[in-house]
Design a protein around this motif. Structure first.
Motif, PDB file in Angstrom:
ATOM      1  N   UNK A   1      15.995  53.783 -32.572  1.00  0.00           N
ATOM      2  CA  UNK A   1      14.639  54.051 -33.047  1.00  0.00           C
ATOM      3  C   UNK A   1      13.866  52.730 -33.121  1.00  0.00           C
ATOM      4  N   UNK A   2      12.553  52.801 -33.061  1.00  0.00           N
ATOM      5  CA  UNK A   2      11.721  51.607 -32.886  1.00  0.00           C
ATOM      6  C   UNK A   2      11.836  50.619 -34.042  1.00  0.00           C
ATOM      7  N   UNK A   3      11.859  51.129 -35.264  1.00  0.00           N
ATOM      8  CA  UNK A   3      11.914  50.228 -36.426  1.00  0.00           C
ATOM      9  C   UNK A   3      13.234  49.487 -36.467  1.00  0.00           C
ATOM     10  N   UNK A   4      14.325  50.226 -36.341  1.00  0.00           N
ATOM     11  CA  UNK A   4      15.654  49.619 -36.387  1.00  0.00           C
ATOM     12  C   UNK A   4      15.830  48.640 -35.222  1.00  0.00           C
ATOM     13  N   UNK A   5      15.359  49.048 -34.033  1.00  0.00           N
ATOM     14  CA  UNK A   5      15.459  48.173 -32.861  1.00  0.00           C
ATOM     15  C   UNK A   5      14.676  46.884 -33.076  1.00  0.00           C
ATOM     16  N   UNK A   6      13.500  46.961 -33.680  1.00  0.00           N
ATOM     17  CA  UNK A   6      12.696  45.758 -33.913  1.00  0.00           C
ATOM     18  C   UNK A   6      13.436  44.802 -34.848  1.00  0.00           C
ATOM     19  N   UNK A   7      14.042  45.352 -35.880  1.00  0.00           N
ATOM     20  CA  UNK A   7      14.775  44.511 -36.842  1.00  0.00           C
ATOM     21  C   UNK A   7      15.943  43.800 -36.166  1.00  0.00           C
ATOM     22  N   UNK A   8      16.738  44.544 -35.408  1.00  0.00           N
ATOM     23  CA  UNK A   8      17.905  43.955 -34.751  1.00  0.00           C
ATOM     24  C   UNK A   8      17.485  42.929 -33.704  1.00  0.00           C
ATOM     25  N   UNK A   9      16.454  43.242 -32.925  1.00  0.00           N
ATOM     26  CA  UNK A   9      16.010  42.319 -31.896  1.00  0.00           C
ATOM     27  C   UNK A   9      15.365  41.066 -32.487  1.00  0.00           C
ATOM     28  N   UNK A  10      14.703  41.200 -33.617  1.00  0.00           N
ATOM     29  CA  UNK A  10      14.168  40.005 -34.288  1.00  0.00           C
ATOM     30  C   UNK A  10      15.315  39.081 -34.664  1.00  0.00           C
ATOM     31  N   UNK A  11      16.384  39.662 -35.206  1.00  0.00           N
ATOM     32  CA  UNK A  11      17.568  38.868 -35.562  1.00  0.00           C
ATOM     33  C   UNK A  11      18.186  38.232 -34.327  1.00  0.00           C
ATOM     34  N   UNK A  12      18.332  38.998 -33.246  1.00  0.00           N
ATOM     35  CA  UNK A  12      18.928  38.477 -32.023  1.00  0.00           C
ATOM     36  C   UNK A  12      18.095  37.340 -31.428  1.00  0.00           C
ATOM     37  N   UNK A  13      16.783  37.502 -31.463  1.00  0.00           N
ATOM     38  CA  UNK A  13      15.909  36.449 -30.924  1.00  0.00           C
ATOM     39  C   UNK A  13      16.024  35.173 -31.738  1.00  0.00           C
ATOM     40  N   UNK A  14      16.108  35.298 -33.068  1.00  0.00           N
ATOM     41  CA  UNK A  14      16.262  34.115 -33.913  1.00  0.00           C
ATOM     42  C   UNK A  14      17.575  33.401 -33.623  1.00  0.00           C
ATOM     43  N   UNK A  15      18.644  34.180 -33.397  1.00  0.00           N
ATOM     44  CA  UNK A  15      19.941  33.581 -33.077  1.00  0.00           C
ATOM     45  C   UNK A  15      19.872  32.817 -31.757  1.00  0.00           C
ATOM     46  N   UNK A  16      19.213  33.392 -30.767  1.00  0.00           N
ATOM     47  CA  UNK A  16      19.084  32.720 -29.470  1.00  0.00           C
ATOM     48  C   UNK A  16      18.253  31.453 -29.578  1.00  0.00           C
ATOM     49  N   UNK A  17      17.172  31.505 -30.369  1.00  0.00           N
ATOM     50  CA  UNK A  17      16.366  30.314 -30.587  1.00  0.00           C
ATOM     51  C   UNK A  17      17.172  29.232 -31.290  1.00  0.00           C
ATOM     52  N   UNK A  18      17.980  29.648 -32.268  1.00  0.00           N
ATOM     53  CA  UNK A  18      18.819  28.679 -32.977  1.00  0.00           C
ATOM     54  C   UNK A  18      19.817  28.040 -32.013  1.00  0.00           C
ATOM     55  N   UNK A  19      20.409  28.863 -31.171  1.00  0.00           N
ATOM     56  CA  UNK A  19      21.350  28.358 -30.172  1.00  0.00           C
ATOM     57  C   UNK A  19      20.664  27.339 -29.261  1.00  0.00           C
TER      58      UNK A  19
END
Length: 314
Positions: free
Chosen positions: A230-248
């Protein structure tokens, strides 16, 4: 050796695997890392800078059911799923396509699975179970993964689970497309697979075949996606994933090779380093499946026991 002892003492490498370190061949240039990657079921391709699954990883023992796709998003994997079902040679086949963001990596998969019956009493809860294809069921496959039209990497092999994962790359599933080719065993199997594509919603214009080889592009999924997408849950998970990639990327920005990047992470961001060791379809997902399956079996036993107890009392 001190590095190996650190990982051994931290519990990342088990006692049984510790003795194998000295004899492991270099692939990334880091023997300890190569051992961990192999235990996880992967190898490293330095030419394309990607990780990919081996022929006999632990994942091969698990097989497939729809629950895995449902559980992917809660485990941090926002991926498009496209299961293609068909019957051939007295078996039910599922050839699945996946693409998207697997926590800290962008990647894609083609998997081949089979089953012989629908007798699983828990199918209504977890989805029909398929086992991974046997060695005599391997198929020549290939795919090119593109992001916004630009090639990320290409994979080609005789396999049951053809994969590729690019570390530190962040993508939305909609940005990715897979140009797929699969060579089936014979015209009968090819036609059965094509029927599966049509049943999944692919029109005749969306795939081609030459001989027993079928080619298609997996871009927008034709089949319904898991309820967890669902869109809300997907946005939350992808925000986390993007932050992890930026940190990397921020931490490893001046490092060139994968061993250099992972060495930096091990020293400066150990938690991020451990996440990388769980790339792709990780064991936590399998452990979650095992827990739910065990609970479901226990519940079924209780229900059956209660039914027969009441029957005897009557």
């Amino acid at each position: 050796m001190p590095e190996q002892l650190t990982l051994f003492n931290s519990g990342i490498i088990s006692e049984g695997n510790y003795d194998k370190l000295a004899s492991m061949p270099d692939e990334t240039g880091n023997k300890t890392l190569d051992e961990i990657i192999e235990i996880s079921g992967y190898s490293y391709d330095p030419n394309q800078d990607i990780f990919y699954s081996n022929m006999d990883p632990w994942q091969r023992k698990i097989g497939y059911c729809h629950f895995f796709d449902v559980a992917a998003a809660p485990m941090g994997m926002i991926i498009d799923c496209e299961p293609i079902f068909f019957d051939y040679n007295d078996k039910q086949w599922m050839i699945g396509f996946w693409k998207g963001q697997y926590d800290l990596v962008s990647g894609a998969e083609i998997g081949i699975y089979t089953r012989t019956s629908n007798r699983n009493p828990l199918s209504y809860m977890l989805g029909s179970y398929y086992k991974s294809a046997d060695n005599n069921e391997l198929l020549p496959m290939s795919f090119t993964l593109r992001k916004n039209g630009k090639v990320l990497f290409t994979r080609k092999d005789l396999h049951w689970w053809l994969t590729g994962f690019k570390l530190g790359e962040f993508s939305q599933p909609s940005e990715l497309s897979m140009a797929i080719t699969i060579t089936l065993d014979n015209p009968i199997m090819r036609d059965a697979f094509i029927d599966g594509l049509r049943n999944a919603g692919y029109s005749a214009e969306e795939f081609t075949h030459f001989g027993t080889t079928v080619s298609l592009n997996f871009d927008v999924p034709h089949t319904p996606q898991p309820i967890t997408r669902n869109k809300v849950f997907e946005w939350i998970i992808q925000w986390k994933n993007e932050q992890l990639c930026h940190e990397f990327q921020d931490i490893t920005g001046e490092s060139n090779t994968v061993p250099e990047k992972l060495k930096v992470l091990e020293e400066l961001a150990p938690e991020l380093y451990k996440r990388i060791l769980r790339m792709g379809r990780s064991k936590p997902l399998y452990n979650l499946y095992q827990s739910i399956l065990t609970a479901a079996i226990a519940l079924l036993v209780i229900i059956i026991g209660t039914f027969f107890s009441n029957f005897v009392l009557l």
